[in-house]
Design a protein around this motif. Structure first.
Motif: not given
Length: 312
Positions: A69-95
């Motif tokens: 839970k992200q704070g008192l009124f924030g959303k609940r974040v559930v981490h997920r791991m991914y396997f890509i079948t089609v397409g591309e995803v960019a990973l960045t750190v500090a932009g």
């Protein structure tokens, strides 16, 4: 899928046209590992995963995002791991871009494997570059998939061991002591789990070492992994202590799982009793007890995070 369900055998790889292999310039990701099989990974994700479509421009997760839970009124974040079948995803750190994930690749697994009641954080931001089809797993779904294909834990471990070796090699080149953090004290199994393991591993050997006695050395072939029953063990890389293993902790599994030379040395700090487990016994245990595989994955993930911190 291999006949004996041992995913820790190296996958066949193509030799470059010039016959020369170059070492990666960035930390290992799954598809670089010789133990990773994209088709095996896809089948694993299909077992319990969620089929997904992500349009270009969508953000899948952000750096430092914590599960729960992200704070008192924030959303609940559930981490997920991914396997890509089609397409591309960019990973960045500090932009800054650090990687592009493509079809057949896994990403986001560290946060899911590390999931605990205290939550875990993302180490990068993932943004969809082109429309993507994928499968995703949260922690519960990962556990479900492992219960049906527990050997996959060994393949993931092998991939993470490649990353650990990359970090260990960088630490070994340093002239000064690593990082500001001290050695991590690691315990994997609590008292009840340790007692249960001893019962299940009737053929495992109990070994005893006096204080100061070497247990394994860098570069040696690995025929056993060890679980500390009593005592304390110092893990060193080029003479630098990077980890302290106490009762319930494990070490030596890297060389055992993927049958490669030892990356570190181990010395008993005090009189120590160890449970020595060979490769066949480990594979049989992970198949019979999928929870053990996930516990080991979490231990490896914690070790990787700690050793990455030593580089800062």
């Amino acid at each position: 899928m291999q006949d004996d369900f041992d995913f820790t055998r190296p996958q066949a790889t193509e030799t470059p046209a010039d016959g020369v292999s170059s070492a990666p310039a960035a930390p290992f990701k799954p598809t670089i590992s010789k133990f990773y099989g994209a088709e095996v990974a896809k089948r694993f994700f299909e077992i319990s995963g969620k089929k997904e479509f992500f349009p270009a421009g969508e953000t899948l997760f952000v750096e430092n995002e914590r599960s729960g839970k992200q704070g008192l009124f924030g959303k609940r974040v559930v981490h997920r791991m991914y396997f890509i079948t089609v397409g591309e995803v960019a990973l960045t750190v500090a932009g800054k871009p650090i990687d592009t994930i493509k079809s057949g690749e896994i990403f986001g697994e560290m946060a899911v494997i590390s999931e605990s009641t205290s939550g875990s954080t993302r180490s990068a931001t993932a943004t969809v570059k082109t429309d993507c089809n994928a499968f995703s797993l949260n922690t519960e779904e990962l556990q479900s998939a492992l219960s049906r294909t527990p050997e996959f834990a060994l393949m993931l471990m092998s991939v993470m061991f490649d990353r650990l070796r990359f970090v260990a090699a960088r630490l070994a080149t340093r002239k000064n002591a690593p990082g500001k953090e001290g050695p991590r004290e690691a315990a994997v199994f609590n008292g009840a789990a340790l007692a249960s393991l001893e019962q299940k591993l009737e053929r495992a050997t109990t070994m005893r070492y006096a204080a100061g006695k070497a247990i394994m050395n860098e570069g040696d072939a690995g025929t056993s992994m060890y679980i500390v029953l009593d005592g304390r063990v110092a893990i060193t890389i080029k003479g630098k202590v990077v980890e302290i293993i106490s009762a319930g902790g494990m070490f030596g599994e890297m060389a055992l799982v993927d049958q490669s030379p030892r990356t570190a040395s181990a010395v008993a700090e005090v009189e120590t009793a160890l449970l020595a487990i060979n490769r066949a016994a480990l594979i049989a245990l992970v198949k019979a007890e999928p929870a053990v595989g996930l516990t080991m994955l979490r231990s490896v993930a914690a070790r990787l995070r700690h050793m990455n911190a030593l580089l800062t």
